[in-house]
Design an enzyme around this catalytic site. Structure first.
Site, PDB file in Angstrom:
ATOM      1  N   LEU A  76      -9.139  69.226  60.461  1.00  0.00           N
ATOM      2  CA  LEU A  76      -8.512  70.404  61.052  1.00  0.00           C
ATOM      3  C   LEU A  76      -7.051  70.442  60.628  1.00  0.00           C
ATOM      4  CD1 LEU A  76     -10.102  70.215  64.623  1.00  0.00           C
ATOM      5  CD2 LEU A  76     -10.880  71.516  62.647  1.00  0.00           C
ATOM      6  N   HIS A  87     -21.551  60.844  59.734  1.00  0.00           N
ATOM      7  CA  HIS A  87     -20.902  60.708  61.034  1.00  0.00           C
ATOM      8  C   HIS A  87     -21.750  59.834  61.948  1.00  0.00           C
ATOM      9  CE1 HIS A  87     -19.018  61.709  64.811  1.00  0.00           C
ATOM     10  NE2 HIS A  87     -18.083  62.374  64.171  1.00  0.00           N
ATOM     11  N   ALA A  98      -8.757  76.969  57.048  1.00  0.00           N
ATOM     12  CA  ALA A  98      -7.992  77.108  55.808  1.00  0.00           C
ATOM     13  C   ALA A  98      -7.839  78.579  55.433  1.00  0.00           C
ATOM     14  CB  ALA A  98      -8.676  76.326  54.691  1.00  0.00           C
ATOM     15  N   ARG A 117     -15.590  55.852  60.705  1.00  0.00           N
ATOM     16  CA  ARG A 117     -16.941  56.398  60.698  1.00  0.00           C
ATOM     17  C   ARG A 117     -17.899  55.686  59.758  1.00  0.00           C
ATOM     18  NH1 ARG A 117     -15.228  62.736  60.809  1.00  0.00           N
ATOM     19  NH2 ARG A 117     -14.552  62.598  62.953  1.00  0.00           N
TER      20      ARG A 117
HETATM   21  C1  LIG Z   1     -19.767  69.695  64.082  1.00  0.00           C
HETATM   22  C2  LIG Z   1     -18.460  69.402  63.430  1.00  0.00           C
HETATM   23  C3  LIG Z   1     -17.422  68.855  64.173  1.00  0.00           C
HETATM   24  C4  LIG Z   1     -16.195  68.580  63.581  1.00  0.00           C
HETATM   25  N1  LIG Z   1     -15.197  68.043  64.337  1.00  0.00           N
HETATM   26  C5  LIG Z   1     -13.983  67.840  63.771  1.00  0.00           C
HETATM   27  C6  LIG Z   1     -12.893  67.356  64.539  1.00  0.00           C
HETATM   28  O1  LIG Z   1     -13.023  67.094  65.734  1.00  0.00           O
HETATM   29  N2  LIG Z   1     -11.702  67.182  63.939  1.00  0.00           N
HETATM   30  C7  LIG Z   1     -11.510  67.470  62.617  1.00  0.00           C
HETATM   31  O2  LIG Z   1     -10.402  67.324  62.140  1.00  0.00           O
HETATM   32  N3  LIG Z   1     -12.522  67.941  61.867  1.00  0.00           N
HETATM   33  C8  LIG Z   1     -13.751  68.126  62.406  1.00  0.00           C
HETATM   34  N4  LIG Z   1     -14.776  68.598  61.626  1.00  0.00           N
HETATM   35  C9  LIG Z   1     -14.533  68.971  60.237  1.00  0.00           C
HETATM   36  C10 LIG Z   1     -13.853  70.323  60.164  1.00  0.00           C
HETATM   37  O3  LIG Z   1     -14.338  71.151  61.183  1.00  0.00           O
HETATM   38  C11 LIG Z   1     -14.088  71.033  58.860  1.00  0.00           C
HETATM   39  O4  LIG Z   1     -13.885  70.183  57.792  1.00  0.00           O
HETATM   40  C12 LIG Z   1     -13.112  72.182  58.714  1.00  0.00           C
HETATM   41  O5  LIG Z   1     -13.131  72.973  59.850  1.00  0.00           O
HETATM   42  C13 LIG Z   1     -13.425  73.006  57.497  1.00  0.00           C
HETATM   43  O6  LIG Z   1     -12.620  74.150  57.508  1.00  0.00           O
HETATM   44  P1  LIG Z   1     -12.577  75.110  56.265  1.00  0.00           P
HETATM   45  O7  LIG Z   1     -11.601  76.159  56.589  1.00  0.00           O
HETATM   46  O8  LIG Z   1     -12.342  74.318  55.033  1.00  0.00           O
HETATM   47  O9  LIG Z   1     -14.047  75.701  56.121  1.00  0.00           O
HETATM   48  P2  LIG Z   1     -15.082  76.393  57.172  1.00  0.00           P
HETATM   49  O10 LIG Z   1     -14.543  76.465  58.532  1.00  0.00           O
HETATM   50  O11 LIG Z   1     -16.377  75.723  56.945  1.00  0.00           O
HETATM   51  O12 LIG Z   1     -15.154  77.858  56.678  1.00  0.00           O
HETATM   52  C14 LIG Z   1     -15.831  78.259  55.532  1.00  0.00           C
HETATM   53  C15 LIG Z   1     -15.652  79.741  55.370  1.00  0.00           C
HETATM   54  O13 LIG Z   1     -16.057  80.126  54.076  1.00  0.00           O
HETATM   55  C16 LIG Z   1     -16.985  81.169  54.142  1.00  0.00           C
HETATM   56  N5  LIG Z   1     -17.886  80.976  53.011  1.00  0.00           N
HETATM   57  C17 LIG Z   1     -18.598  79.877  52.694  1.00  0.00           C
HETATM   58  N6  LIG Z   1     -19.286  80.066  51.575  1.00  0.00           N
HETATM   59  C18 LIG Z   1     -19.026  81.312  51.163  1.00  0.00           C
HETATM   60  C19 LIG Z   1     -19.462  82.104  50.077  1.00  0.00           C
HETATM   61  N7  LIG Z   1     -20.296  81.630  49.150  1.00  0.00           N
HETATM   62  N8  LIG Z   1     -19.013  83.377  50.005  1.00  0.00           N
HETATM   63  C20 LIG Z   1     -18.157  83.874  50.929  1.00  0.00           C
HETATM   64  N9  LIG Z   1     -17.697  83.160  51.965  1.00  0.00           N
HETATM   65  C21 LIG Z   1     -18.133  81.910  52.082  1.00  0.00           C
HETATM   66  C22 LIG Z   1     -17.636  81.071  55.478  1.00  0.00           C
HETATM   67  O14 LIG Z   1     -18.121  82.315  55.861  1.00  0.00           O
HETATM   68  C23 LIG Z   1     -16.467  80.604  56.330  1.00  0.00           C
HETATM   69  O15 LIG Z   1     -15.700  81.709  56.718  1.00  0.00           O
HETATM   70  C24 LIG Z   1     -16.013  68.865  62.218  1.00  0.00           C
HETATM   71  C25 LIG Z   1     -17.044  69.412  61.471  1.00  0.00           C
HETATM   72  C26 LIG Z   1     -18.274  69.660  62.062  1.00  0.00           C
HETATM   73  C27 LIG Z   1     -19.374  70.191  61.217  1.00  0.00           C
END
Ligand SMILES: Cc1cc2nc3c(=O)[nH]c(=O)nc-3n(C[C@H](O)[C@H](O)[C@H](O)COP(=O)(O)OP(=O)(O)OC[C@H]3O[C@@H](n4cnc5c(N)ncnc54)[C@H](O)[C@@H]3O)c2cc1C
Ligand code: FES
Lengths: 254, 637
Positions: free
Chosen positions: B441, B266, B44, B330
């Site tokens: 994703l 999960h 994101a 799930r």
């Molecule tokens: C093991 C695993 C496997 C998965 N497999 C799948 C899949 O196959 N398909 C699917 O669709 N989804 C999957 N998911 C879910 C998906 O990966 C996540 O929901 C998604 O990637 C979250 O993306 P995001 O950009 O919201 O946050 P994230 O990728 O979690 O990024 C968070 C960001 O915020 C920053 N951050 C956090 N807190 C703070 C703070 N207090 N101050 C400053 N920065 C901060 C971090 O440094 C990081 O850069 C999986 C999740 C896991 C855990």
């Protein structure tokens, strides 16, 4: 088989980048061989906290071998003794009772120690920033199937793209060369039709940047390939060289 | 407070197009006058930062890790959905929309989900153009597989490293903008506060994790892209640094928190092995495409799995759900695993595991085919457990994985604080009470690449912004408050470590606010969490200094927020007197033990407003209207 082992750890402690570092010795007793190396360090740290002592700083995040955040030199090997394994995925079953383990940060001129085992790998971001991408803005991309890509090419690109950017290749190289890292990115992108368009510019820019940062040159030591937790092959360095020569002699890019 | 979702009128299929057309635009020359803060560099945050910078905004991007490429999105394994219908098996935007709404047990907003399904098409194209090496078939076209909860093959993947490849794509777009000077990166920073001035989000305070300094940054809008809060359970599949702090601190500044109790467990993770375990590892559920889940038919059958004959095995998912079999969503798969283990049929030393068996698939397709599909997952499993899944069935057990709850946002992804947006897992999002595989994703990238560039521009074009600088009193006051809190943490000097308290919190939440919940248990948990919070503030001990790299302190700050947040989760779970998706209240179930919704009373989003310390939060409802789908009892039989 779960069993418990006792270990002696000699760990590099350094309070700040500009402070001098030293080895300190810690006993880690009754360590289950089922836990991971970082969990073993967690246990040592929990004990240090209770004793009112500063904990051993080490980078880590995913603990799944994919984010590239962890890494230290274990008995002389970045990420430890097991091939194709990041430090967070290394388990204590690979160590024996009463073993002495020496734990140091990744050492390379471009990686400054921040604290203890934590180093600054910002120079790897610098390399990607210097043309480690395809120039495409959001929106307006053609249909994903518009350009078929032979399966074996896609697979090769994927092999190269699996680099996790941990920096172990640099730490293992006597020249502190980042050729495997650069080679992996150049290969990943130049293998794909989308990335070919800028291939010449990319390779010239990235190689120059690596030199400027102070990464060394490749003299075919092959330590990087042995160390790489994702087993990225030095074939990618060969491809990097090819791309570089091609760009120098057969393109107008500078 | 009236929760206005700002969903545009008109037919579902036309809402987003019409909305985009009706939005105000920022003149290209004016874009460079706007500063945008993006917190988080996962799918994101990275995609939003890159896309906004490409438009000409000045972007400041923050993350906890040393590099934006390490955000937890990197760990996603299985794949990403898109309604491309390349497989010609009956998929369409409508079907993806419907599957997502139904999978979410009818607790998500129709208009958002439909837009997500529409944008899924563009995401794949964008990623391919960036050089994401998706799997391909021999003809060179993109390959697809089916994934939990779907009967069509719409999941795109890059081996078992889809999240990594998508994130590296977004990261490379981000770094390209860093090179162009439109994005400034601030790694190793942790958000501690959101600054709201004249009822607009105008900046943030972060802790520089290297030297401990509290830094202030101003902007015209702030985007929270900080991921999910599964680590409230201590053990989860999330990264060690994953936290609720950013969202929780936004909540304390007035942003509503929606559906906090909706957390996903999960079904396919490596079982817990011991007390020192620090995290759980997910085995992608794509494994359920070829693996068969079973337990011994007879309670207490401790024989080696190979010695248990077919007739002594219970393939309970295939038997109970003949049409979906091992591919049920799930929540259903997880609850069934727990049920089998509760009956005493669990395997492994702990009795808390079921088999996931590939023997038939290997016999059918050959070891090579299976290894090509799942090779790296099998390897990872072997590394962790020491067992070889080609030879002996894997053992799996459910683990907390994803949080559907998050900051409440309207159709424009804006929270209830003007100018504060939430993207990705951090918002309460499009997944209702249960997220389908491979759709997080998709959502993170839809939010960042294709939604926020429009809705943020409209916000900037439609509002006026008084001059603000970081020397403003609001920044000073916030820095001061954060510093007081940090010193307080360091001065407690008690007897327990933060991890120890966190582990205990995890047990409470897992036992009472996890896979299945009871009012009595929740009430008990609320008291226990409160006691634990008191103990935390009296009895923890942290070493190290305030103005240095200090991971013990970082952890303490995160856990302090988890302790407060856990209570909000429990309150929300008590409030929702029904079962839906992942929220399973034992009092509300069908005869077959499936979740029983109460659409009369609970067809809404529950959104909580912070009141004061130690006061109950204030409840708000956003009713969910379903104009295009009929609410049905989910059935995967
Ligand atoms: C093991 C695993 C496997 C998965 N497999 C799948 C899949 O196959 N398909 C699917 O669709 N989804 C999957 N998911 C879910 C998906 O990966 C996540 O929901 C998604 O990637 C979250 O993306 P995001 O950009 O919201 O946050 P994230 O990728 O979690 O990024 C968070 C960001 O915020 C920053 N951050 C956090 N807190 C703070 C703070 N207090 N101050 C400053 N920065 C901060 C971090 O440094 C990081 O850069 C999986 C999740 C896991 C855990
Ligand atoms: S912690 Fe992520 S690779 Fe080791």
């Amino acid at each position: 088989m779960i069993k418990n082992i006792n270990l002696t750890l000699k760990i590099w402690r350094q309070d700040a980048p500009d402070k001098e570092g030293r080895f300190e010795t810690y006993e880690a007793n009754e360590i289950s061989t089922d836990i991971s190396f970082l969990e073993m360090l967690d246990i040592v740290n929990e004990k240090l906290i209770i004793e009112g002592k500063d904990i051993i700083a080490f980078d880590n995040d995913c603990r799944e071998g994919i984010c590239g955040m962890c890494g230290a030199v274990i008995n002389g090997r970045p990420h430890g003794p097991q091939r194709g394994t990041t430090l967070c995925q290394l388990h204590m079953r690979h160590f024996s009772d009463n073993e002495v383990i020496i734990i140091e940060p990744f050492r390379a001129a471009p990686f400054k120690v921040i604290k203890d085992l934590v180093v600054d790998r910002g120079s790897l971001d610098e390399l990607i920033k210097t043309y480690g991408y395809i120039s495409v803005n959001t929106g307006g991309a053609p249909d994903g199937n518009a350009i078929p890509i032979p399966e074996e090419i896609a697979e090769k690109a994927m092999d190269a793209a699996s680099c996790i950017g941990c920096g172990a290749c640099v730490a293992s190289c006597p020249n502190a060369s980042a050729m495997l890292f650069v080679g992996a990115k150049v290969s990943h992108l130049s293998l794909l039709p989308q990335g070919k368009i800028e291939a010449a510019r990319r390779v010239l820019a990235m190689v120059k940047k690596a030199d400027n940062i102070g990464f060394g040159n490749c003299t075919n030591e092959k330590e990087c390939e042995v160390t790489c937790p994702k087993q990225v092959s030095i074939e990618n360095i060969a491809r990097l060289n090819r791309e570089f020569i091609k760009a120098c002699f057969c393109s107008t890019a500078k | 407070m009236l929760l206005d979702s700002k969903v545009p009128s008109g037919p579902l299929e036309e809402k987003w197009d019409r909305h985009r057309f009706e939005q105000k635009l920022v003149n290209p020359a004016n874009k460079r006058k706007f500063n945008i803060i993006v917190v988080g560099t996962g799918l994101a945050g990275a995609s939003a930062s890159a896309s906004l910078a490409e438009l000409g905004y000045n972007v400041k991007t923050f993350c906890i890790q040393d590099s934006p490429r390490r955000a937890h999105s990197i760990a996603a394994q299985g794949g990403i959905n898109a309604a491309k219908n390349y497989s010609n098996d009956g998929d369409s935007v409508w079907r993806l929309f419907y599957d997502t709404i139904k999978g979410g047990d009818f607790r998500a907003r129709e208009a958002n989900v439909y837009r997500l399904a529409q944008l899924s098409l563009n995401i794949i194209d964008q990623c391919v153009a960036q050089g994401v090496p998706f799997a391909r078939d021999y003809g060179g076209l993109l390959a697809n597989r089916s994934f939990g909860g779907a009967q069509v093959s719409r999941t795109f993947y890059a081996r078992g490293q889809t999240g990594q490849q998508l994130l590296l794509g977004a990261y490379s777009a981000l770094m390209r903008q860093v090179a162009s000077g439109k994005v400034t990166l601030f790694p190793r920073r942790e958000l501690l506060d959101i600054i709201v001035i004249n009822e607009q989000a105008r900046g943030i305070v972060v802790r520089n994790l290297i030297n401990g300094e509290l830094e202030s940054y101003e902007a015209h809008a702030v985007l929270i892209c900080t991921g999910g809060y599964s680590n409230v359970f201590f053990l989860s599949t999330n990264a060690m640094g994953a936290n609720v702090s950013a969202c929780f601190r936004a909540y304390k500044k007035g942003a509503l928190f929606a559906n906090p109790c909706f957390t996903q467990i999960h079904p396919t993770c490596i079982p817990v092995h011991g007390v020192y375990q620090s995290k759980l590892t997910l085995m992608s559920e794509s494994l359920r495409n070829d693996g068969r889940v079973w337990v011994p038919k007879n309670i207490g059958d401790k024989r080696n799995p190979k010695q248990i004959s077919e007739s002594d095995r219970d393939y309970y998912l295939e038997n109970k759900y003949p049409s979906f079999g091992n591919l049920v969503p799930r929540d259903v798969a997880s609850r069934n695993a727990k049920e089998q283990c509760d009956m005493g049929k669990g395997v492994s030393d702990t009795g808390l595991a079921v088999y996931l068996d590939f023997a038939d698939a290997i016999k059918r397709d050959g070891k090579d085919t299976i290894s090509k599909k799942y090779g790296n997952l099998f390897e990872m499993y072997e590394k962790i457990t020491g067992d070889n899944p080609y030879e002996t069935p894997m053992m799996i057990y459910p683990a907390t994985h994803y949080t559907m709850g998050g900051l409440w946002v309207d159709y424009n992804l804006m929270t209830t604080i003007p100018g504060l947006f939430a993207l990705g897992e951090a918002n309460f999002s499009d997944h209702g009470a249960n997220r389908l595989g491979a759709s997080a994703l998709m959502q993170g990238l839809a939010d960042g690449y294709f939604i926020i560039p429009y809705t943020l521009s409209a916000y900037l074009a439609g509002n006026s912004f008084p001059e603000v600088s970081t020397s403003n009193a609001d920044f000073k006051e916030s820095v001061n408050n954060c510093s007081v809190q940090i010193q307080k943490l360091l001065s407690i000097k008690g007897k327990r470590t933060v991890n120890d308290i966190h582990r205990q919190l995890g047990h409470i939440m897992w036992d009472y606010c996890g896979m299945s919940r009871k009012d009595s248990g929740l009430t008990k948990a609320r008291i226990a969490v409160n006691d634990l919070k008191l103990e935390f503030w009296e009895n923890i001990t942290i070493t190290g200094k305030e103005n240095n790299f200090n991971q013990a302190l970082e952890n303490a700050i995160r856990v302090s927020d988890y302790l407060e947040f856990a209570e909000l989760m429990i309150i929300d779970a008590i409030e929702r007197q029904e079962s839906c998706g992942c929220h399973f209240n034992e009092a509300y179930q069908t005869e077959d033990g499936e979740a029983r919704r109460n659409d009369e009373t609970f067809c809404h989003v529950g959104a909580w407003e912070y009141s004061e310390e130690n006061e109950n939060p204030i409840f708000h409802k956003e009713p969910l209207l379903f104009e295009n789908v009929k609410l049905t009892q989910r059935s995967y039989k």
